[in-house]
Design an enzyme around this catalytic site. Structure first.
Site, mmCIF file in Angstrom:
data_model
loop_
_atom_site.group_PDB
_atom_site.id
_atom_site.type_symbol
_atom_site.label_atom_id
_atom_site.label_comp_id
_atom_site.label_asym_id
_atom_site.label_seq_id
_atom_site.Cartn_x
_atom_site.Cartn_y
_atom_site.Cartn_z
ATOM 1 N N CYS A 197 0.836 -1.205 0.000
ATOM 2 C CA CYS A 197 0.000 0.000 0.000
ATOM 3 C C CYS A 197 0.873 1.259 0.000
ATOM 4 C CB CYS A 197 -0.995 -0.026 1.159
ATOM 5 S SG CYS A 197 -2.331 1.184 0.953
ATOM 6 N N HIS A 212 -3.719 -4.802 0.884
ATOM 7 C CA HIS A 212 -3.225 -5.219 2.207
ATOM 8 C C HIS A 212 -3.300 -6.740 2.350
ATOM 9 C CE1 HIS A 212 -2.660 -1.322 4.209
ATOM 10 N NE2 HIS A 212 -3.588 -0.909 3.355
ATOM 11 N N GLU A 244 -1.755 -8.613 4.252
ATOM 12 C CA GLU A 244 -1.663 -9.042 5.654
ATOM 13 C C GLU A 244 -3.045 -9.192 6.288
ATOM 14 O OE1 GLU A 244 -1.967 -4.560 6.012
ATOM 15 O OE2 GLU A 244 -1.070 -5.974 4.590
#
Length: 195
Positions: free
Chosen positions: A67, A168, A170
């Site tokens: 990002c 993202h 994660e």
């Protein structure tokens, strides 16, 4: 974890790879523009991370940008950002203003690229950003949102491993880009130990 309080490129000594994560906006002053009213910057973080990113690239360390990390990567390569996507795209789909935290949209990958080898032809990603890459500078754009052609993936094919993704991972169950960073770091470490 490297904090921005006393940046020095010697913190990269002994590191086999590095990831630059999401967060505040990249300061438009870094690419010669005045900040948009919605811009929220942390100049000390920008300075520290740009120093580390440039040193990591110089050392050919594996680098992953997530990002904001991808946006910073584009700026480090001489690129520029869209400061506020709704002004450019006419919608808030990349950072929903209501409902769930993330928006979701497809990303298409360019064949015969590192990103394509890792992620395949297309995937659906989560999205929460209001800035985006307008000009990737010396990076190669290799993935786009087909709905609006916003750049979602960049890489540097001249380096061992330099990859940026706009979403993202994660916050998903798809950790392939992290696995690719770990593998690139392992490969680099093994090559260095053989010398």
């Amino acid at each position: 974890m490297i904090t921005p309080d006393a940046p020095d490129s010697d913190v990269l000594d002994g590191i086999d790879g590095i990831m630059f994560t999401g967060g505040s906006d990249v300061d438009p002053v870094l690419y010669g523009e005045q900040p948009h009213p919605t811009t929220n910057v942390k100049p000390e973080r920008d300075a520290a991370e740009l120093l580390l990113m440039r040193a990591a690239l110089e050392a050919d360390l594996p680098v992953l940008g997530v990002c904001r990390g991808m946006q910073l990567m584009a700026v480090a390569y001489g690129g520029r950002l869209h400061q506020h996507l709704p002004d450019v795209l006419g919608h808030d789909d990349h950072r929903p203003m209501s409902g769930p935290k993330f928006g979701h949209h497809p990303v298409r990958l360019l064949p015969h690229t590192r990103a394509h080898a890792i992620l395949g032809d297309e995937l659906v990603v989560n999205s929460f950003h209001h800035q985006g890459v307008r000009d990737p500078g010396g990076l190669s754009p290799v993935g786009w949102c087909p709905d609006d052609e916003l750049i979602e993936v960049v890489e540097d094919p001249r380096r061992a491993f330099v990859l940026g993704v706009q979403w993202h991972p994660e916050d998903t169950n798809d950790f392939r880009v992290f696995g690719a960073l770990v593998e690139a770091a392992r490969t680099r470490k093994m090559a260095l130990t053989r010398r």
